[in-house]
Design a protein around this motif. Structure first.
Motif, short mmCIF file in Angstrom:
data_model
loop_
_atom_site.label_atom_id
_atom_site.label_comp_id
_atom_site.label_asym_id
_atom_site.label_seq_id
_atom_site.Cartn_x
_atom_site.Cartn_y
_atom_site.Cartn_z
N MET A 1 2.59 98.15 28.62
CA MET A 1 2.22 97.60 29.90
C MET A 1 3.42 97.26 30.75
N GLY A 2 4.59 97.22 30.19
CA GLY A 2 5.78 96.94 30.99
C GLY A 2 6.04 95.47 31.16
N THR A 3 6.62 95.12 32.29
CA THR A 3 6.98 93.73 32.55
C THR A 3 5.77 92.88 32.92
N LYS A 4 5.90 91.60 32.72
CA LYS A 4 4.83 90.65 33.06
C LYS A 4 4.70 90.56 34.58
N ARG A 5 3.52 90.84 35.09
CA ARG A 5 3.31 90.85 36.53
C ARG A 5 2.45 89.69 37.02
N HIS A 6 1.68 89.10 36.11
CA HIS A 6 0.79 88.04 36.55
C HIS A 6 0.45 87.12 35.38
N THR A 7 -0.13 85.96 35.74
CA THR A 7 -0.61 85.02 34.74
C THR A 7 -2.04 84.64 35.10
N VAL A 8 -2.73 84.05 34.16
CA VAL A 8 -4.07 83.53 34.41
C VAL A 8 -3.97 82.01 34.30
N ARG B 1 -16.10 85.60 36.87
CA ARG B 1 -15.04 86.49 37.33
C ARG B 1 -13.88 85.67 37.88
N ASN B 2 -12.68 86.15 37.63
CA ASN B 2 -11.50 85.49 38.18
C ASN B 2 -11.30 85.89 39.63
N GLU C 1 -13.45 71.48 41.52
CA GLU C 1 -12.11 71.24 42.04
C GLU C 1 -11.11 72.32 41.66
N GLN C 2 -11.44 73.14 40.65
CA GLN C 2 -10.51 74.16 40.18
C GLN C 2 -11.21 75.51 40.04
N VAL C 3 -10.40 76.55 40.06
CA VAL C 3 -10.89 77.92 39.92
C VAL C 3 -10.00 78.65 38.91
N ASP C 4 -10.61 79.52 38.10
CA ASP C 4 -9.84 80.38 37.21
C ASP C 4 -9.32 81.54 38.05
N ALA C 5 -8.01 81.80 37.97
CA ALA C 5 -7.42 82.81 38.85
C ALA C 5 -6.33 83.61 38.16
N ILE C 6 -6.21 84.85 38.59
CA ILE C 6 -5.06 85.68 38.22
C ILE C 6 -4.02 85.42 39.31
N ILE C 7 -2.83 85.03 38.90
CA ILE C 7 -1.77 84.67 39.84
C ILE C 7 -0.75 85.79 39.90
N MET C 8 -0.56 86.35 41.08
CA MET C 8 0.50 87.33 41.32
C MET C 8 1.71 86.55 41.81
N ASP C 9 2.85 86.85 41.26
CA ASP C 9 4.06 86.10 41.62
C ASP C 9 5.22 87.07 41.77
N PHE C 10 6.15 86.74 42.63
CA PHE C 10 7.38 87.52 42.81
C PHE C 10 7.11 88.97 43.16
#
Length: 99
Positions: free
Chosen positions: A1-8, A45-46, A74-83
């Motif tokens: 999969m290569g480098t880490k692109r996102h987190t949950v 679904r995220n 107050e919170q949501v489960d999300a896939i976070i794209m960073d950088f």
């Protein structure tokens, strides 16, 4: 999969910026069904967010966030794209909206 692109992660809804567009009549019916599903089954679904410093931009899943807000979550489960670059962000938006 290569480098880490996102987190949950679980993200506070108050930290998310998104376009607040009015729902069309057909969308309102689907939104009601989505809200009812979240109410009975939880978030299935995220959402996809892009991190901007201490805040987030919603790329996909604004209706899920709206439904959670109406259900007083107050919170949501999300896939976070960073950088990522602006070009990469636009490419991701095109890929997501293609579906």
């Amino acid at each position: 999969m290569g480098t880490k692109r996102h987190t949950v992660e679980r993200v506070k809804i108050e930290l998310i910026d998104f376009t607040d567009s009015p729902l069309k009549e057909q969308d309102a019916t689907l939104f009601h069904k989505l809200k009812k599903c979240i109410e009975t089954q939880g978030q299935l679904r995220n959402v996809l967010l892009l991190k901007h410093g201490s805040r987030y931009e919603c790329i996909e899943g604004s209706k899920i966030i709206h439904a959670l807000k109406e259900l007083q979550e107050e919170q949501v489960d999300a896939i976070i794209m960073d950088f990522i670059t602006a070009w990469q962000m636009n490419l991701i938006k095109l890929e997501v909206f293609k579906d």
